[in-house]
Write an enzyme that holds these catalytic residues in place. Structure first.
Site, short mmCIF file in Angstrom:
data_model
loop_
_atom_site.label_atom_id
_atom_site.label_comp_id
_atom_site.label_asym_id
_atom_site.label_seq_id
_atom_site.Cartn_x
_atom_site.Cartn_y
_atom_site.Cartn_z
N ASN A 141 1.08 -1.05 -0.05
CA ASN A 141 -0.04 -0.34 0.12
C ASN A 141 0.82 0.87 0.09
OD1 ASN A 141 0.60 -0.81 2.94
ND2 ASN A 141 -0.73 0.30 3.41
N SER A 166 6.16 -6.89 -1.98
CA SER A 166 5.44 -7.26 -1.79
C SER A 166 5.16 -7.73 -3.02
CB SER A 166 3.78 -6.37 -0.96
OG SER A 166 2.69 -6.67 -2.30
N THR A 221 -1.73 -12.10 8.65
CA THR A 221 -0.45 -13.18 8.71
C THR A 221 0.98 -12.10 9.51
OG1 THR A 221 -0.70 -12.14 6.05
CG2 THR A 221 1.31 -12.23 6.38
N LEU A 233 14.37 -16.98 18.11
CA LEU A 233 14.22 -16.14 19.29
C LEU A 233 14.95 -14.82 18.53
CD1 LEU A 233 15.27 -17.74 21.79
CD2 LEU A 233 13.36 -16.87 21.83
N GLU A 239 4.41 -4.29 12.51
CA GLU A 239 3.28 -2.81 11.87
C GLU A 239 2.02 -3.91 11.42
OE1 GLU A 239 3.48 -0.04 13.19
OE2 GLU A 239 5.57 0.08 13.65
N GLY A 241 -2.65 -4.21 11.35
CA GLY A 241 -4.05 -3.17 10.54
C GLY A 241 -4.30 -2.25 11.63
N CYS A 273 -3.37 2.07 6.60
CA CYS A 273 -2.78 1.35 7.96
C CYS A 273 -4.08 2.23 8.93
CB CYS A 273 -2.01 1.02 8.30
SG CYS A 273 -0.30 1.83 8.68
N LYS A 445 -2.68 -2.98 20.91
CA LYS A 445 -3.36 -4.53 20.70
C LYS A 445 -3.07 -5.48 19.59
CE LYS A 445 -7.65 -2.36 21.79
NZ LYS A 445 -9.32 -2.15 21.64
N GLU A 452 8.18 1.96 15.36
CA GLU A 452 9.39 2.35 13.98
C GLU A 452 9.32 3.94 13.96
OE1 GLU A 452 7.72 0.32 10.35
OE2 GLU A 452 9.74 -0.82 10.34
P1 NAD Z 1 -0.30 -8.63 3.94
O1 NAD Z 1 -0.04 -9.71 5.62
O2 NAD Z 1 -1.19 -9.52 2.98
O3 NAD Z 1 1.20 -9.31 3.33
C1 NAD Z 1 2.67 -8.71 3.90
C2 NAD Z 1 3.19 -8.70 3.38
O4 NAD Z 1 3.78 -10.44 3.90
C3 NAD Z 1 3.85 -9.06 2.18
O5 NAD Z 1 4.46 -8.83 1.43
C4 NAD Z 1 3.32 -10.21 1.80
O6 NAD Z 1 3.85 -11.50 -0.20
C5 NAD Z 1 4.56 -11.04 3.28
N1 NAD Z 1 3.37 -12.87 3.60
C6 NAD Z 1 2.21 -13.37 3.00
N2 NAD Z 1 2.19 -14.57 3.71
C7 NAD Z 1 3.14 -14.77 5.07
C8 NAD Z 1 3.86 -15.96 5.41
N3 NAD Z 1 2.71 -16.70 5.35
N4 NAD Z 1 4.84 -15.60 5.52
C9 NAD Z 1 5.74 -14.52 5.47
N5 NAD Z 1 5.46 -13.25 4.98
C10 NAD Z 1 4.06 -13.00 4.29
O7 NAD Z 1 -0.41 -7.28 3.23
P2 NAD Z 1 -0.90 -6.87 2.26
O8 NAD Z 1 -1.97 -6.96 1.96
O9 NAD Z 1 0.52 -5.73 1.66
O10 NAD Z 1 -1.07 -4.74 3.36
C11 NAD Z 1 -2.31 -4.62 3.86
C12 NAD Z 1 -2.40 -4.69 5.36
O11 NAD Z 1 -1.25 -4.12 6.07
C13 NAD Z 1 -3.32 -4.13 6.09
O12 NAD Z 1 -3.78 -4.91 6.91
C14 NAD Z 1 -2.64 -2.98 6.71
O13 NAD Z 1 -3.44 -2.13 7.38
C15 NAD Z 1 -1.26 -3.34 7.20
N6 NAD Z 1 -0.30 -1.63 7.43
C16 NAD Z 1 -0.06 -1.76 8.51
C17 NAD Z 1 0.89 -0.97 8.68
C18 NAD Z 1 1.31 -0.26 9.95
O14 NAD Z 1 2.90 0.72 9.58
N7 NAD Z 1 0.32 0.06 10.66
C19 NAD Z 1 1.46 -0.28 7.35
C20 NAD Z 1 0.79 -0.30 6.16
C21 NAD Z 1 0.48 -1.64 6.02
#
Ligand code: NAD
Length: 471
Positions: A141, A166, A221, A233, A239, A241, A273, A445, A452
């Site tokens: 995103n 991604s 994830t 460890l 970070e 949703g 997010c 939560k 970060e």
């Molecule tokens: P996602 O969880 O589907 O994927 C995130 C990353 O994890 C991708 O690179 C994906 O390839 C990888 N991944 C998927 N399965 C995995 C596994 N089994 N093992 C290791 N890596 C794996 O998320 P998304 O759809 O790419 O992004 C959207 C989500 O990210 C939303 O929930 C959003 O809120 C969150 N987000 C959070 C922040 C934050 O800083 N808190 C910032 C941006 C996005």
């Protein structure tokens, strides 16, 4: 195409333009062997990078930022083509990448070890050393900005990094890494490995030579990645949703709040997010506030993010768009809210080939509706009313998330209560969705573990050694 030394040709992953479904590039579907090679090379590069003077590391980061700024337009076009966001937002995100590198370049030498003296223990010294190879797994995103949040503190502190972008938005990350390399970052200090989460993400999470893993992505994830990382460890930052609440009080500046709601929700087509995902507006001003957000939304230009004047592009994937539509339909079908505007895939034939969804406002939404409780990653703004601050704060806190929340008021007591009582890692007052690199960012939560940004981000990539010298 080959990646990694001595590898066989790889299967390719097509990168699609969300605005029209066309293929704009391909990247290798990396294998476990590729991830292992990258870790090995990054480990070898660590020994000299960790000994490089902090001033020299900073110089490389400053030069990288300068190069990225000089190439801002081209990088922004690439980002819009692979991610879908309007070019104006891509320009800002690329500038944000450069700004984050500049921030860490400017503070990287400012964490000397602590020392003191005690009559019982002698000299007490705390030395800080980089960890080694760090890994990052990032979403689609905000690929450029999130990449900067990961690599900035890691590289500034003398660690090396293997980053997995991604699979649907890897191209801008690869181009940005090219700028770092052209700015003098030694080979293998930053490795990008493309591929799926199940293969590359899992390989990095489980790798015994990776000392720290920073993951940004969805809650499900994140939980999986944390459990994969646990047996080795490693330090793990998550970070995840969010379902940020916006509380609009009766004394709020109505126009500013309405503008904030619309930009805070429809920015990046709602795929942020910390987007505003729920609005609680005081019943006294609800009518005027809702009219104002409807009016602002009606002026939106929807289209390919590369066209001039576009306010909102497509959703990143077709699946994402279908999920958003499903939750809107379920809200209506279960009588848990009404559509004020939007709620349809697109209203123009020319948009049919892309993943477009009209900006959607739902009113009279039941605070317990799934659209209010779960993270909806798309352009849907559910609005409901409240009569007392207690009620608004209770609703805002009643989800499993705790990333951000905003309160819109000029009353000092209300501001004070919101700061005290909202369960969120970031609390904005009369603004939302602004994330400066100088202050910590992260959630409570299910929104994550750790923070970060800010000076503390440097500390999370340093090991502390306590030294007691009895002279
Ligand atoms: P996602 O969880 O589907 O994927 C995130 C990353 O994890 C991708 O690179 C994906 O390839 C990888 N991944 C998927 N399965 C995995 C596994 N089994 N093992 C290791 N890596 C794996 O998320 P998304 O759809 O790419 O992004 C959207 C989500 O990210 C939303 O929930 C959003 O809120 C969150 N987000 C959070 C922040 C934050 O800083 N808190 C910032 C941006 C996005």
């Amino acid at each position: 195409m080959k990646i990694g030394p001595g590898d066989e040709p790889h299967e390719q992953i097509s990168v699609l333009n969300p605005a029209d479904g066309s293929i704009i590039g391909e990247v290798p579907a990396g294998t476990r062997q590729d991830a292992d090679n990258a870790v090995l090379l990054a480990r070898e590069a660590f020994s000299s990078w960790s000994r490089t003077d902090a001033t020299n590391r900073s110089k490389i980061l400053f030069t990288s930022a300068e190069r990225v700024r000089a190439d801002q337009k081209e990088l922004a076009v690439l980002l819009t083509r692979e991610q879908g966001k309007p070019i104006r937002e891509s320009m800002n995100e690329i500038a944000g990448f450069a700004r984050v590198l500049e921030y860490y370049a400017s503070i990287s030498g400012s964490l000397p070890g602590d020392y003191g003296k005690s009559s019982s223990y002698g000299h007490m010294v705390v030395a800080r050393q980089p960890l080694g190879v760090c890994a990052a797994i990032i979403p689609w995103n905000m690929p450029a900005l999130i990449m900067a949040w990961k690599i900035g503190p890691v590289l500034a502190t003398g660690n090396t990094m293997v980053l997995k972008p991604s699979k649907t938005a890897p191209l801008t990350c690869i181009a940005l890494a090219g700028h770092l390399s052209a700015s003098g970052l030694p080979e293998d200090v930053l490795k990008i490995v493309t591929g799926t989460g199940e293969v590359i993400g899992k390989s990095l999470a489980t790798h015994p030579d990776i000392r720290s893993l920073s993951f940004t992505g969805s809650v499900d994830t994140g939980i999986r990645v944390a459990s994969l990382a646990a047996p080795t460890l490693k330090k793990t930052i998550l970070e995840l949703g969010g379902s940020d609440a916006m509380i609009v009080c009766h004394d709020a500046d109505l126009k500013a709040a309405a503008k904030g709601a619309v930009s805070g929700r429809f920015f990046n087509c709602g795929q942020t997010c910390t987007a505003i995902k729920r609005v609680f507006v005081h019943e006294q001003i609800a009518g005027s506030f809702i009219n104002e957000i409807k009016e602002l939304t009606s002026r939106f230009k929807i289209g390919n993010g590369l066209e001039s004047g576009v306010d909102m592009g497509p959703l990143h994937t077709r699946r994402q768009r279908d999920l958003v539509h499903e939750i809107v339909r379920n809200t209506i079908d279960s009588d848990m809210g009404q559509v004020l505007t939007g709620g349809v895939l697109s209203d123009a034939g020319s948009l049919n080939s892309g993943n477009f969804y009209m900006p959607t406002i739902l009113t009279d939404v039941d605070p317990d509706a799934p659209v209010m409780k779960e993270e909806v990653f798309g352009p849907v703004l559910p609005v409901t009313t409240f009569s007392t601050l207690d009620e608004a704060i209770d609703h805002a806190n009643a989800t499993r998330f705790g990333l951000g929340s905003s309160v819109w008021t000029h009353d000092a007591r209300t501001i004070s209560r919101a700061i005290e009582e909202l369960n969120a890692g970031i609390i904005w007052v009369n603004q939302h969705l602004r994330i400066p690199p100088e202050v910590p960012f992260g959630g409570m939560k299910s929104s994550g573990i750790g923070r970060e940004n800010g000076r503390n981000a440097l500390l999370s990539y340093l090991e502390e050694k306590t030294i007691l010298i009895n002279p």
